[in-house]
Design an enzyme around this catalytic site. Structure first.
Site, PDB file in Angstrom:
ATOM      1  N   ARG A 143       0.868  -1.185   0.000  1.00 33.90           N
ATOM      2  CA  ARG A 143       0.000   0.000   0.000  1.00 33.90           C
ATOM      3  C   ARG A 143       0.893   1.220   0.000  1.00 33.90           C
ATOM      4  O   ARG A 143       1.758   1.371   0.870  1.00 33.90           O
ATOM      5  CB  ARG A 143      -0.897  -0.018   1.237  1.00 33.90           C
ATOM      6  CG  ARG A 143      -1.714   1.250   1.482  1.00 33.90           C
ATOM      7  CD  ARG A 143      -2.706   1.514   0.368  1.00 33.90           C
ATOM      8  NE  ARG A 143      -3.743   2.456   0.765  1.00 33.90           N
ATOM      9  CZ  ARG A 143      -3.633   3.783   0.741  1.00 33.90           C
ATOM     10  NH1 ARG A 143      -2.486   4.345   0.373  1.00 33.90           N
ATOM     11  NH2 ARG A 143      -4.639   4.545   1.104  1.00 33.90           N
ATOM     12  N   ARG A 193      -0.667  -5.148   5.173  1.00 30.77           N
ATOM     13  CA  ARG A 193      -0.012  -4.744   3.933  1.00 30.77           C
ATOM     14  C   ARG A 193       1.282  -3.993   4.225  1.00 30.77           C
ATOM     15  O   ARG A 193       1.377  -3.275   5.225  1.00 30.77           O
ATOM     16  CB  ARG A 193      -0.936  -3.856   3.098  1.00 30.77           C
ATOM     17  CG  ARG A 193      -2.234  -4.513   2.689  1.00 30.77           C
ATOM     18  CD  ARG A 193      -3.166  -3.569   1.954  1.00 30.77           C
ATOM     19  NE  ARG A 193      -3.587  -2.460   2.795  1.00 30.77           N
ATOM     20  CZ  ARG A 193      -4.491  -1.547   2.433  1.00 30.77           C
ATOM     21  NH1 ARG A 193      -5.064  -1.624   1.232  1.00 30.77           N
ATOM     22  NH2 ARG A 193      -4.831  -0.577   3.247  1.00 30.77           N
ATOM     23  N   GLU A 207     -11.822   5.662  -4.343  1.00 25.80           N
ATOM     24  CA  GLU A 207     -12.291   4.276  -4.370  1.00 25.80           C
ATOM     25  C   GLU A 207     -13.051   3.979  -5.660  1.00 25.80           C
ATOM     26  O   GLU A 207     -13.857   4.782  -6.118  1.00 25.80           O
ATOM     27  CB  GLU A 207     -13.210   4.011  -3.173  1.00 25.80           C
ATOM     28  CG  GLU A 207     -12.534   4.174  -1.817  1.00 25.80           C
ATOM     29  CD  GLU A 207     -11.356   3.238  -1.635  1.00 25.80           C
ATOM     30  OE1 GLU A 207     -11.431   2.094  -2.128  1.00 25.80           O
ATOM     31  OE2 GLU A 207     -10.359   3.636  -1.010  1.00 25.80           O
TER      32      GLU A 207
END
Length: 246
Positions: free
Chosen positions: A49, A100, A57
């Site tokens: 990330r 992540r 989004e």
């Protein structure tokens, strides 16, 4: 894009030539999949990330946001294809709550993917401490994008949205301070009597009732109650770079 991960090459960054952040260690990687503008997969199913940014989004109900999200995804794929193999610079806080890896992707000539996305208006600059390595660089890039009114900055409904929160997640909010509660280690700043900015550590800037703010971050549907006051949403901030006094 290849599916394997090369971890044996560690080089000093060349990003300093472009003025984007301090010297960080580079690890050569090959990206196997792009989820969206700010999240990719490298070897062994490891997700990366991008730190310091947030792309819109893909499933947003706002047509402007969803279109920019699609553009950001295409841009990231194209950037990786054009620059492969790329280098991963791992951030100070190397993992997020989803496991992540947090970091920055740069090309062999030092171009930073996060900075490139922000300049195109395809990402917001957002700082989550302690990962502030590129905060100033990303802020400069966003200033250019806002002046050019590209990407997310092309729509007034995105630049200055009313405080009518219908969903949690990343939000860019403008509003007026209506209440301030001081606690031992944090301040709770209330915007339009609707959302609470829980700021920890306590901010050094004066945030007084009546001042207008632009704030960015991830909104939680978590009621805040203190004495006889209740708000339905809370936004936790740990870096004042995400607050702009208007």
């Amino acid at each position: 894009m290849s599916a394997f991960f090369v971890s044996v090459v560690v080089l000093p960054t060349r990003a300093g030539a472009l003025g984007c952040g301090p010297v960080l260690a580079n690890k050569l990687v090959e990206v196997s999949y792009v989820y969206d503008g700010d999240t990719v997969k490298i070897a062994q199913r490891q997700k990366v990330r991008l730190a310091g940014i947030n792309t819109p989004e893909l499933d947003s109900t706002n047509p402007v946001i969803s279109e920019v999200a699609a553009q950001a995804t295409v841009f990231t794929r194209h950037w990786i294809d054009q620059n492969a193999p790329v280098y991963l610079q791992v951030a100070q806080d190397a993992k997020d709550n989803y496991g992540r890896t947090l970091g920055y992707l740069v090309s062999g000539n030092g171009e930073d993917l996060g900075e490139a996305l922000i300049k195109k208006g395809l990402a917001y600059a957002v700082t989550v401490a302690p990962n502030d390595e590129k905060q100033q660089c990303y802020a400069r890039a966003e200033t250019l994008a806002r002046k050019a009114r590209v990407g997310v900055w092309s729509s007034k409904s995105v630049v200055s949205r009313a405080l009518n929160i219908n969903s949690a997640g990343f939000q860019l909010i403008t509003g007026k301070i209506t209440r301030v509660f001081h606690f031992k280690t944090a301040d709770a700043v209330v915007i339009d009597d609707s959302i609470v900015l829980m700021i920890k550590p306590k901010p050094s800037m004066p945030l007084r009732i009546g001042r207008s703010l632009e704030v960015r971050g991830w909104v939680n549907k978590k009621p805040f109650r203190y004495d006889d006051f209740t708000a339905l949403y809370v936004l936790h901030l740990n870096n004042i770079a995400n607050i702009k006094v208007l």
